[in-house]
Enzyme design. Structure first.
Site, PDB file in Angstrom:
ATOM      1  N   ASP A 159      -0.530   4.251   0.637  1.00 58.48           N
ATOM      2  CA  ASP A 159      -1.049   5.252   1.589  1.00 58.48           C
ATOM      3  C   ASP A 159      -0.339   5.113   2.931  1.00 58.48           C
ATOM      4  O   ASP A 159       0.239   4.061   3.238  1.00 58.48           O
ATOM      5  CB  ASP A 159      -2.570   5.112   1.765  1.00 58.48           C
ATOM      6  CG  ASP A 159      -3.000   3.808   2.430  1.00 58.48           C
ATOM      7  OD1 ASP A 159      -2.398   2.747   2.127  1.00 58.48           O
ATOM      8  OD2 ASP A 159      -3.924   3.841   3.258  1.00 58.48           O
ATOM      9  N   GLU A 206      -5.204   1.036   2.496  1.00 63.96           N
ATOM     10  CA  GLU A 206      -5.014   0.000   3.532  1.00 63.96           C
ATOM     11  C   GLU A 206      -5.187   0.573   4.925  1.00 63.96           C
ATOM     12  O   GLU A 206      -5.808  -0.035   5.794  1.00 63.96           O
ATOM     13  CB  GLU A 206      -3.631  -0.640   3.394  1.00 63.96           C
ATOM     14  CG  GLU A 206      -3.479  -1.954   4.161  1.00 63.96           C
ATOM     15  CD  GLU A 206      -3.117  -1.790   5.627  1.00 63.96           C
ATOM     16  OE1 GLU A 206      -3.293  -2.753   6.384  1.00 63.96           O
ATOM     17  OE2 GLU A 206      -2.670  -0.691   6.032  1.00 63.96           O
ATOM     18  N   HIS A 244       2.961   4.015  12.615  1.00 65.01           N
ATOM     19  CA  HIS A 244       1.812   4.812  13.098  1.00 65.01           C
ATOM     20  C   HIS A 244       2.215   5.808  14.189  1.00 65.01           C
ATOM     21  O   HIS A 244       1.351   6.493  14.719  1.00 65.01           O
ATOM     22  CB  HIS A 244       0.662   3.931  13.626  1.00 65.01           C
ATOM     23  CG  HIS A 244       0.089   3.009  12.580  1.00 65.01           C
ATOM     24  ND1 HIS A 244      -1.154   2.435  12.704  1.00 65.01           N
ATOM     25  CD2 HIS A 244       0.578   2.563  11.401  1.00 65.01           C
ATOM     26  CE1 HIS A 244      -1.400   1.670  11.658  1.00 65.01           C
ATOM     27  NE2 HIS A 244      -0.352   1.733  10.841  1.00 65.01           N
ATOM     28  N   ASP A 251       4.785  -6.145   4.516  1.00 64.96           N
ATOM     29  CA  ASP A 251       4.109  -5.049   5.218  1.00 64.96           C
ATOM     30  C   ASP A 251       4.017  -5.398   6.689  1.00 64.96           C
ATOM     31  O   ASP A 251       3.030  -5.128   7.353  1.00 64.96           O
ATOM     32  CB  ASP A 251       2.712  -4.837   4.608  1.00 64.96           C
ATOM     33  CG  ASP A 251       2.025  -3.593   5.148  1.00 64.96           C
ATOM     34  OD1 ASP A 251       2.731  -2.687   5.628  1.00 64.96           O
ATOM     35  OD2 ASP A 251       0.779  -3.547   5.103  1.00 64.96           O
ATOM     36  N   HIS A 263       0.830  -1.207   0.000  1.00 67.29           N
ATOM     37  CA  HIS A 263       0.000   0.000   0.000  1.00 67.29           C
ATOM     38  C   HIS A 263       0.865   1.259   0.000  1.00 67.29           C
ATOM     39  O   HIS A 263       1.869   1.327   0.693  1.00 67.29           O
ATOM     40  CB  HIS A 263      -0.995   0.009   1.167  1.00 67.29           C
ATOM     41  CG  HIS A 263      -0.408  -0.012   2.549  1.00 67.29           C
ATOM     42  ND1 HIS A 263      -0.193   1.124   3.282  1.00 67.29           N
ATOM     43  CD2 HIS A 263      -0.002  -1.034   3.334  1.00 67.29           C
ATOM     44  CE1 HIS A 263       0.303   0.811   4.468  1.00 67.29           C
ATOM     45  NE2 HIS A 263       0.438  -0.506   4.530  1.00 67.29           N
TER      46      HIS A 263
HETATM   47  N1  BES Z   1       1.428  -2.902   8.070  1.00 64.40           N
HETATM   48  C1  BES Z   1       0.394  -2.797   9.022  1.00 64.40           C
HETATM   49  C2  BES Z   1       0.010  -4.125   9.625  1.00 64.40           C
HETATM   50  C3  BES Z   1       1.082  -4.821  10.428  1.00 64.40           C
HETATM   51  C4  BES Z   1       1.948  -4.121  11.245  1.00 64.40           C
HETATM   52  C5  BES Z   1       1.182  -6.181  10.360  1.00 64.40           C
HETATM   53  C6  BES Z   1       2.927  -4.787  11.958  1.00 64.40           C
HETATM   54  C7  BES Z   1       2.138  -6.851  11.099  1.00 64.40           C
HETATM   55  C8  BES Z   1       3.020  -6.149  11.895  1.00 64.40           C
HETATM   56  C9  BES Z   1      -0.829  -2.159   8.352  1.00 64.40           C
HETATM   57  O1  BES Z   1      -0.488  -1.063   7.546  1.00 64.40           O
HETATM   58  C10 BES Z   1      -1.742  -1.628   9.406  1.00 64.40           C
HETATM   59  O2  BES Z   1      -1.357  -0.739  10.118  1.00 64.40           O
HETATM   60  N2  BES Z   1      -2.951  -2.159   9.470  1.00 64.40           N
HETATM   61  C11 BES Z   1      -3.963  -1.643  10.320  1.00 64.40           C
HETATM   62  C12 BES Z   1      -5.258  -2.147   9.801  1.00 64.40           C
HETATM   63  C13 BES Z   1      -6.399  -1.223   9.903  1.00 64.40           C
HETATM   64  C14 BES Z   1      -6.163   0.198   9.562  1.00 64.40           C
HETATM   65  C15 BES Z   1      -7.619  -1.773   9.233  1.00 64.40           C
HETATM   66  C16 BES Z   1      -3.737  -2.104  11.736  1.00 64.40           C
HETATM   67  O3  BES Z   1      -3.152  -3.174  11.983  1.00 64.40           O
HETATM   68  O4  BES Z   1      -4.163  -1.390  12.650  1.00 64.40           O
HETATM   69 MN    MN Z   2       1.078  -1.480   6.356  1.00 60.79          MN
HETATM   70 MN    MN Z   3      -0.184   0.673   8.938  1.00 58.08          MN
END
Ligand code: BES
Ligand code: MN
Ligand code: MN
Length: 455
Positions: A88, A152, A426, A179, A86
């Protein structure tokens, strides 16, 4: 493969400079003010895929942000890998906590500081440069498709429809995703599962307007106090979630799985020091790795109400709000848990307030079978470039589209993350090690080679 290494060594500065250009675009999907940036970022991804050797790349508009799809087909009879990522990113706020500007990538101590450096621009771009390496060294022996989306971080609201409507276009033998994170380059690991998500918002209303807290305080229930009590009741003294039925569908880990998980190195002191906390917290009876991997959780993501501006204002507020999410594990279902959360919050509300709970996005948990060809190829690729067989671990985060890819395309997903848990995803000061970026570019071509050989 010496030719790959030579090519990458010769071009490594340009690879980094190209990533920086991508990182300079503030492609924040959550904010409408960035709509133009999203389009611009999608166009740059398209341009880069074409330069790397893709035959065709299209930008597919959606009702939200565009999806970039590209492909390099050398022979339809040969195995096909679909790379998902992604472009974004999460909002960069709070800006004052960044040591360097979030959209001006800066290298400090071998780390690229920028929003999206690890999540996910730096990681999906490894795949673009891996394609370039394979094409330029005439060693591509399989087909590669790319699906790089722009939503995403807001729950992929339009990708599901795109996948369902483009099954033939996306047809592949596995999905490859970078990711997520690994333990470290010294102790490589591969995520073999990600958690799902149910996300709700709660609004608690007391009196029909904000009141003078001296005139009415003591006689009227304060919605913030009520909400705080409701929230506090969601965990018991063992930090077990109290919502009836919450754990009903949880697939418990076997003793053998728990034994394997315990083998993943974990330095509790280092973990605490990095976070600046004195004590850990969590569900009784489970290790930290289990708490973030195989156990479901309930988290408060935000809480507000009343007066939060400068100075003091004596007010008994009319409303209080909270954003609450649950991380899910196999075999929990996102809709079912969201429904459970909403009904529970409504049920435990006392008669002196009214509660309105609404649904945000969600996603299902995912598990990669260790005996799948895709996992074996990823494991062998990492072993080749990092010198150790990676440890299979469960990732705590969520990628909402995974379960849908499997359902619609009938193929397995494999995660090959090169980030670190401490990369501040984040958070302010997100970072990605330059060394991990290059290791990823070095490793991905081996995945394609081994996957093709094993198919
Ligand atoms: N890349 C992350 C997910 C992730 C982080 C998987 C660390 C494994 C280890 C993804 O971009 C993310 O932040 N996903 C969100 C999902 C949501 C916005 C629907 C999350 O996990 O909070
Ligand atoms: Mn991600
Ligand atoms: Mn993320």
């Amino acid at each position: 493969m010496q030719a790959w290494k030579d090519y990458q060594e010769k071009n490594k500065d340009r690879f980094l400079e190209e990533l920086f250009e991508l990182l300079r675009i503030p492609s924040v999907s959550a904010k409408s003010e960035h709509k133009k940036d999203m389009q611009q970022c999608a166009e740059l991804v398209k341009k880069r895929l074409l330069e790397a050797g893709a035959d065709t790349v299209e930008i597919y508009p959606t009702d939200g942000h565009p999806i970039v799809y590209g492909e390099k087909i050398i022979d339809p009879q040969k195995p096909t890998v679909l790379v998902y990522g992604h472009y974004d990113v999460q909002p960069a706020e709070p800006l004052e906590l960044w040591k360097t500007p979030p959209f001006e990538p800066t290298i400090i101590d071998g780390k690229i500081f920028a929003r999206g450096s690890c999540d996910d621009k730096g990681q999906f771009y490894m795949h673009v440069k891996a394609l370039e390496t394979l094409v330029q060294t005439n060693s591509l022996n399989n087909n590669i498709k790319f699906c790089i989306e722009g939503e995403e971080e807001i729950g992929s609201p339009h990708l599901g429809k795109f996948v369902a409507n483009h099954k033939e276009l996306l047809k592949a033998d596995c999905v490859l995703i970078s990711d997520s994170a690994m333990i470290s380059l010294d102790t490589p690991s591969l995520d073999v599962g990600l958690r799902g998500l149910s996300y709700i918002e709660v609004e608690v209303t007391g009196p029909n307007r904000d009141l003078h807290s001296g005139v009415y305080g003591g006689a009227v229930a304060n919605p913030i106090t009520i909400l705080a009590k409701m929230i506090a009741s969601l965990h018991d003294e063992n930090n077990h979630i109290t919502i009836p039925g919450f754990y009903d569908d949880v697939l418990e880990s076997t003793a053998a799985e728990r034994e394997l998980m315990a083998k993943a190195p974990f330095d509790e002191k280092e973990y605490k020091d990095d976070l600046g906390i004195k004590e850990l917290w969590g569900e009784k009876g489970y290790s930290t790795n289990e708490r973030t991997g195989v156990r479901p959780t309930l988290e408060l993501n935000g809480i507000w109400g009343g007066y939060t501006g400068e100075g003091a204002k004596t007010v008994l507020p009319s409303k209080a709000f909270a954003k609450i999410s649950a991380r899910l594990v196999p075999n929990q279902k996102s809709d079912k848990i969201a429904d459970l959360l909403i009904k529970h919050m409504e049920k435990i509300a006392p008669g002196n307030v009214t509660v309105k709970a609404t649904l945000h996005h969600g996603g299902e948990p995912y598990l990669t079978p260790l005996d799948s060809i895709a996992y074996k190829a990823a494991s062998k690729a990492v072993e080749t470039t990092l010198g150790k067989v990676p440890i299979p671990v469960r990732g705590g985060g969520s990628i909402p589209i995974c379960a849908l890819f499997e359902k619609e395309l009938g193929i397995k997903i494999v995660f090959m993350g090169f980030g670190l848990d401490s990369d501040n995803l984040h958070s302010p000061n997100e970072k990605f090690n330059v060394a991990n970026f290059y290791k990823g570019i070095e490793t991905v071509p081996y995945f394609h080679k081994y996957f093709t050989e094993m198919m």
